[in-house]
Design an enzyme around this catalytic site. Structure first.
Site, PDB file in Angstrom:
ATOM      1  N   ASN A 161      42.054   6.111  41.350  1.00 49.07           N
ATOM      2  CA  ASN A 161      41.849   5.426  40.075  1.00 49.07           C
ATOM      3  C   ASN A 161      40.519   5.763  39.414  1.00 49.07           C
ATOM      4  O   ASN A 161      40.396   5.691  38.190  1.00 49.07           O
ATOM      5  CB  ASN A 161      41.945   3.905  40.274  1.00 49.07           C
ATOM      6  CG  ASN A 161      41.066   3.404  41.402  1.00 49.07           C
ATOM      7  OD1 ASN A 161      41.203   3.852  42.542  1.00 49.07           O
ATOM      8  ND2 ASN A 161      40.161   2.494  41.121  1.00 49.07           N
ATOM      9  N   GLY A 210      52.714  -2.477  36.575  1.00 46.78           N
ATOM     10  CA  GLY A 210      53.200  -2.150  35.241  1.00 46.78           C
ATOM     11  C   GLY A 210      52.117  -1.976  34.205  1.00 46.78           C
ATOM     12  O   GLY A 210      52.230  -1.141  33.304  1.00 46.78           O
ATOM     13  N   CYS A 336      37.982  -3.505  38.609  1.00 48.56           N
ATOM     14  CA  CYS A 336      37.823  -4.638  39.519  1.00 48.56           C
ATOM     15  C   CYS A 336      36.406  -4.733  40.067  1.00 48.56           C
ATOM     16  O   CYS A 336      35.989  -5.779  40.540  1.00 48.56           O
ATOM     17  CB  CYS A 336      38.813  -4.519  40.678  1.00 48.56           C
ATOM     18  SG  CYS A 336      40.538  -4.456  40.154  1.00 48.56           S
TER      19      CYS A 336
END
Length: 644
Positions: A161, A210, A336
């Site tokens: 990521n 999603g 995050c």
């Protein structure tokens, strides 16, 4: 108003219009509970089954389980729980299970933290083993082969990521050949970007989310290979064939179904080759805007939608601030972990130098990117580079830099091009060195308010920095002349200790945020008991700002962002003209403002309201009553534009 260019797609994405429509349709027309047996429930069940069938085809899930859940974190938790429960049962039955829980060094933090959590709660007491990666970010397959025999569970990812590096899944599978280990692959960044045929692999678990691909937040999927052990994380009503209880999120499932349909039709999203061309154009614009830029991953093995880079001499925060001022949304790594000011553990694991991991920026877009967005992004990137060069104008007076709660103070003299640094910190040394070189300043002195220090005064042009010892280990430095001390740099001394050498309104510049976030004075300290009344009513929303400006047309709008941010976007709230006084220069400007008898109204603003809040609190404490700030900053003062 400037439309934002959203280049943080790996954190989240806008919702596809077709997905919005599908969600609304599910809520308005097919709102039934799919567990109900009446016609309304049957229509909802048909929708759910249709989306599952489409997902099964797209992912090549074959006969594996594919269940809907809330997203990747739940999927990871469920996979880890399932694997570890199976391991505990096998061990209780006397079977060998291996001793290692192996996870990639660059995995999302949800993976090792889930492993540690369930390993402890289930009493397995297995060893968490960190699988190293190479300088290119790919897993060390030789190390994995040495671990494979003792591995009980292995967790890797399809694509990273932060860096976009695509894992060698075939190589990992070969390294695990003959191993009893179960295998989870985090596929969050793979959906819509990599071809997947899960049933043809030995992958046991694959979580998806999603909102990384134009679906809403709160909807995801978990693939479980046929025959792989499974333990439900949530029990109750028996939904999802007993695999994940709780009434299904039909609006989210319908929206995800619309995204999957767009993937399957092949006409909505850009193909890999075109996305790679977009990436190369953006990279070229970055190279032109930021000389010396270093890309932290090889493009040949990375997703075409992710660029991770570092610029020598510029921190992640400085780069993010100037990008944000130009309405280009990027990030410093995983969303995050964005609130934690620490170097990237992903780049650290790759063995990159500390300056690269602590100054890295991630730029990522999705497969909906188009020519117009990329062209505008390249133009904005050029503007950011120019803004940083413009921000390198000559400096004069006092500047404050803060790291880890400690203040470093710089005193500049533009006429002589000299600078003195007081209480320098190692974390700031490269930034200060770059700043001085960019403006052709020389370092006249490095001074400290603690420990032994040279006794001589420092002359900066027409100004003098005079050292006054407090005791054997502490000093303060006075800036000004014999008639008036404008600033006193007091380190961690109490303000009252400077009393013999300063006036009531001399600006006292402390050494840490524990003392003051900016500056103070003896008069302000004496009135500290009345601070609550001084700070009442300092926040303005948009309507209150309009009213104040109508009442006080002489009011000044003051942008407390850094000079490069102001250069990238010089307009104030509502496009009004503004002057730039960075928070780091507030101590210089405050001395001038406080010296005037009249106090014109000052309204401070920044991006989020955090810096402007510090500015107005400082001015109010110093006794400047006509000071306010824009609550929520520019981010909340302006309507949220649609993401590209």
């Amino acid at each position: 108003m400037t439309t934002e260019i959203y280049l943080d797609g790996n954190a989240t994405s806008a919702v596809l219009p077709a997905a919005m429509q599908a969600a609304v349709d599910a809520m308005c027309e097919r709102y039934g509970n799919p567990s109900s047996t009446h016609s309304t429930g049957i229509r909802a069940k048909a929708l759910l089954d249709g989306v599952r069938s489409r997902a099964t085809r797209l992912l090549g899930a074959g006969k594996g389980r594919l269940m809907f859940n809330s997203g990747a974190t739940e999927g990871i938790q469920t996979a880890v729980l399932s694997a570890l429960c199976a391991l505990r049962e096998k061990r209780a039955a006397g079977e060998a299970i291996g001793s290692l829980l192996v996870y990639g060094a660059t995995e999302h933090k949800a993976v090792p933290e889930s492993l540690a959590h369930w390993n402890r709660l289930l009493g397995l007491n297995l060893t968490l083993a960190r699988l190293p990666v190479g300088a290119d970010g790919r897993h060390d397959l030789a190390a994995l082969r040495t671990m494979a025999g003792d591995a009980a569970f292995v967790c890797t990812m399809a694509a990273n990521n932060e860096t976009g590096v695509v894992s060698d899944l075939e190589g990992i599978a070969a390294a695990l050949e003959g191993s009893r280990a179960l295998w989870m692959v985090d596929c969050v960044q793979a959906l819509g970007k990599l071809e997947l045929n899960l049933a043809a692999t030995r992958i046991d678990y694959a979580p998806f989310s999603g909102h990384k691909l134009y679906a809403p937040k709160g909807i995801g999927m978990l693939y479980v290979r046929e025959g792989a052990p499974y333990t439900p994380l949530i029990m109750g009503g028996g939904q999802e064939a007993g695999q994940r209880s709780g009434t299904e999120n039909m609006a989210g499932i319908a929206a995800l179904g619309a995204v999957l349909e767009a993937l399957e039709d092949g006409a909505t999203f850009r193909p890999h080759a075109e996305l790679a061309q977009f990436r190369d154009r953006v990279a070229a614009s970055l190279e032109k805007a930021f000389p010396g830029i270093v890309f932290n991953t090889p493009f040949a093995i990375a997703l075409p939608t992710t660029i991770n880079f570092s610029v020598p001499g510029l921190s992640s925060k400085e780069l993010l601030d100037v990008f944000d001022a130009a309405a280009v949304r990027v990030s410093a790594g995983s969303a995050c972990s964005a609130a934690k000011a620490a170097p990237s553990y992903v780049l650290d694991a790759m063995g990159l130098p500390e300056w690269r991991s602590s100054s890295a920026v991630r730029l990522s877009f999705g497969p909906l990117a188009d020519e117009a967005m990329i062209a505008e992004a390249c133009e904005r990137i050029a503007r950011c580079g120019e803004a940083l060069r413009t921000g390198a104008a000559p400096l004069d007076g006092v500047m404050q830099l803060t790291a880890n709660g400690a203040h470093t103070w710089l005193v500049f003299d533009a006429a002589s091009r000299q600078c003195a640094v007081i209480d320098s910190q190692p974390e700031l040394s490269q930034r200060i060195d770059t700043m001085l070189k960019a403006r052709s300043y020389t370092l006249a002195a490095q001074l400290a308010t603690h420990g032994e220090a040279p006794s001589q005064d420092v002359q900066l042009g027409c100004s003098t920095l005079r050292r006054v010892p407090l005791d054997a280990q502490r000093s303060i430095y006075l800036l000004g002349d014999s008639a008036r001390v404008r600033h006193a740099f007091i380190g961690n001394a109490a303000p009252r200790e400077a009393t013999p050498w300063v006036s009531a309104d001399t600006l006292l510049c402390p050494g840490s945020e524990d003392c003051q976030p900016c500056c103070t004075s003896l008069r302000a300290e004496a009135h500290r008991a009345r601070e609550a009344s001084h700070l009442a009513g300092v926040e303005l929303d948009g309507a209150a700002l309009d009213a104040l400006l109508r009442q006080h047309p002489d009011a000044l709008l003051i942008d407390v962002r850094e000079a490069c941010e102001h250069a990238a976007d010089s307009a104030g709230p509502g496009g009004r003209p503004a002057v730039n006084v960075p928070l780091s220069r507030l101590a210089s400007a405050a001395a001038e403002w406080m010296a005037h008898g009249e106090q014109p109204p000052l309204v401070f603003f920044c991006r989020s309201g955090k810096r402007s809040e510090k500015a107005v609190q400082c001015l109010r404490r110093l006794g400047y009553g006509a000071a306010w700030h824009l609550k929520g900053g520019l981010a909340l003062a302006q309507p949220m534009p649609l993401a590209a």
